[in-house]
Design a protein around this motif. Structure first.
Motif, PDB file in Angstrom:
ATOM      1  N   HIS A  84      46.486  64.053  11.501  1.00 31.30           N
ATOM      2  CA  HIS A  84      48.130  64.792  11.404  1.00 31.30           C
ATOM      3  C   HIS A  84      48.509  64.992  12.884  1.00 31.30           C
ATOM      4  CE1 HIS A  84      47.638  65.187   6.969  1.00 31.30           C
ATOM      5  NE2 HIS A  84      46.570  65.407   7.564  1.00 31.30           N
ATOM      6  N   SER A  85      49.943  64.866  13.395  1.00 29.94           N
ATOM      7  CA  SER A  85      50.325  65.149  14.332  1.00 29.94           C
ATOM      8  C   SER A  85      50.118  66.843  14.635  1.00 29.94           C
ATOM      9  CB  SER A  85      51.837  64.838  14.684  1.00 29.94           C
ATOM     10  OG  SER A  85      52.484  65.453  13.748  1.00 29.94           O
ATOM     11  N   LYS A  86      50.403  67.037  15.866  1.00 26.56           N
ATOM     12  CA  LYS A  86      50.399  68.574  16.353  1.00 26.56           C
ATOM     13  C   LYS A  86      51.629  69.221  15.848  1.00 26.56           C
ATOM     14  CE  LYS A  86      48.209  71.818  18.540  1.00 26.56           C
ATOM     15  NZ  LYS A  86      49.419  72.925  18.347  1.00 26.56           N
ATOM     16  N   LYS A  87      52.636  68.254  15.671  1.00 25.59           N
ATOM     17  CA  LYS A  87      53.838  68.978  15.184  1.00 25.59           C
ATOM     18  C   LYS A  87      53.649  69.169  13.608  1.00 25.59           C
ATOM     19  CE  LYS A  87      58.775  67.831  14.581  1.00 25.59           C
ATOM     20  NZ  LYS A  87      59.782  66.634  14.552  1.00 25.59           N
ATOM     21  N   ASP A  88      53.077  68.452  12.964  1.00 25.51           N
ATOM     22  CA  ASP A  88      52.702  68.513  11.467  1.00 25.51           C
ATOM     23  C   ASP A  88      51.794  69.905  11.452  1.00 25.51           C
ATOM     24  OD1 ASP A  88      54.135  66.523  10.595  1.00 25.51           O
ATOM     25  OD2 ASP A  88      52.607  65.086  10.295  1.00 25.51           O
ATOM     26  N   GLU A  89      50.884  69.843  12.261  1.00 25.32           N
ATOM     27  CA  GLU A  89      49.998  70.977  12.055  1.00 25.32           C
ATOM     28  C   GLU A  89      50.651  72.293  12.140  1.00 25.32           C
ATOM     29  OE1 GLU A  89      46.810  73.317  15.221  1.00 25.32           O
ATOM     30  OE2 GLU A  89      45.893  71.025  14.367  1.00 25.32           O
ATOM     31  N   ASP A  90      51.636  72.577  13.183  1.00 26.28           N
ATOM     32  CA  ASP A  90      52.534  73.788  13.323  1.00 26.28           C
ATOM     33  C   ASP A  90      53.592  73.853  12.396  1.00 26.28           C
ATOM     34  OD1 ASP A  90      51.061  74.135  15.713  1.00 26.28           O
ATOM     35  OD2 ASP A  90      52.613  73.071  17.105  1.00 26.28           O
ATOM     36  N   GLU A  91      54.134  72.831  11.597  1.00 22.81           N
ATOM     37  CA  GLU A  91      55.134  72.910  10.562  1.00 22.81           C
ATOM     38  C   GLU A  91      54.931  72.840   9.294  1.00 22.81           C
ATOM     39  OE1 GLU A  91      58.031  69.863  11.726  1.00 22.81           O
ATOM     40  OE2 GLU A  91      58.850  70.840  13.488  1.00 22.81           O
ATOM     41  N   LYS A  92      53.898  72.406   9.056  1.00 20.39           N
ATOM     42  CA  LYS A  92      53.591  72.360   7.547  1.00 20.39           C
ATOM     43  C   LYS A  92      52.708  73.311   7.156  1.00 20.39           C
ATOM     44  CE  LYS A  92      54.273  67.217   7.140  1.00 20.39           C
ATOM     45  NZ  LYS A  92      53.556  65.903   6.624  1.00 20.39           N
ATOM     46  N   ASN A  93      51.796  73.836   7.992  1.00 20.04           N
ATOM     47  CA  ASN A  93      50.776  74.889   7.424  1.00 20.04           C
ATOM     48  C   ASN A  93      51.624  76.184   7.206  1.00 20.04           C
ATOM     49  OD1 ASN A  93      48.682  73.379   7.349  1.00 20.04           O
ATOM     50  ND2 ASN A  93      48.024  73.702   9.770  1.00 20.04           N
TER      51      ASN A  93
END
Length: 258
Positions: free
Chosen positions: A38-47
């Motif tokens: 997963h992208s770093k952006k997804d890690e920051d936004e989806k969690n």
């Protein structure tokens, strides 16, 4: 003056130290976007939970584990360290490791699956772990304290007792189990990773479980996939390259459409 640390003390605290060292390595590697699931952006936004809360939760669970481990070592003692001859020691150790792996896998599969199928337990306990929609290494043991006690601490105690391993052997077994658990949650598909080569239950396999479509599949952890295979909860997947870089574990279409 000679300073010695007991096997029991090492068996209690070495796996905790290993957890933070190994997950710390993956934190440093997390900038390698071409190997992320997963992208770093997804890690920051989806969690749905902050990393600070994750660290606090893991430290609390490890405190409970340490207390239980000290009690367990105190109650059981260790008088079998030299009882086995040198010639057969490796065979005995291998048998103990395999037994412990099977016990831990069996316990965690059925407890994990039940926590998904019991709506009360999922809503109030197990859903805490699934706030990490995009798993990362040091979130591997982020659980509700009750889940941590039931799945990890009691599961570990059973694997120790039923395998008959010594306190010294437990240092290596639980350090190995810790590394495997962290690796399964690391979110990176690195070339040459031996866990990906030798274990079907790996980073991508567990990542599928953390997605909404996979939440009732791939319960097995942390070593084998046998119970998923036997009981029909195995979700096949393919590893595809993402257009923006990195990989994605995609479930087979017939499962994802269910």
């Amino acid at each position: 003056m000679e300073f010695a640390v007991s096997d029991e003390l090492l068996g209690t605290f070495v796996p905790i130290l290993v957890y933070w060292i190994y997950s710390g390595i993956y934190v440093l590697l997390g900038s390698f976007e071409n190997y992320r699931l997963h992208s770093k952006k997804d890690e920051d936004e989806k969690n749905l939970v902050s990393k600070g809360a994750v660290v606090k939760g893991v430290l609390f669970q490890q405190t409970i584990q340490a207390i239980v481990a000290i009690i367990l070592f105190t109650v059981t003692g260790d008088d079998g360290g030299s009882a086995t001859g040198q010639q057969s020691s490796l065979i005995v150790l291998a048998r103990q490791f395999i037994t412990a792996m099977l016990v831990l896998d069996t316990w965690q599969y059925f407890m994990h699956r039940y926590m998904h199928h019991n709506k009360f337990l999922y809503r109030h306990i197990h859903s805490l772990h699934h706030r990490l929609v995009v798993p990362y290494a040091f979130g591997a043991l982020y659980n509700h304290p009750i889940e941590g006690l039931l799945l990890d601490t009691i599961g570990g105690a059973l694997s120790f007792l039923l395998s008959g391993m010594s306190a010294r052997a437990s240092i290596f077994f639980f350090s190995f189990a810790t590394i495997k658990t962290v690796d399964d949650h690391c979110g990176l598909w690195l070339p040459g990773n031996l866990f990906h080569i030798f274990f079907r239950n790996n980073t991508a396999y567990h990542d599928v479980h953390h997605q909404l479509y996979g939440s009732k599949y791939n319960f097995s952890q942390p070593f084998f996939v046998m119970w998923d295979r036997i009981l029909g909860t195995y979700m096949p997947y393919s590893l595809e390259k993402r257009a923006e870089g990195g990989f994605e574990a995609r479930a087979a279409k017939e499962y994802k459409d269910d």
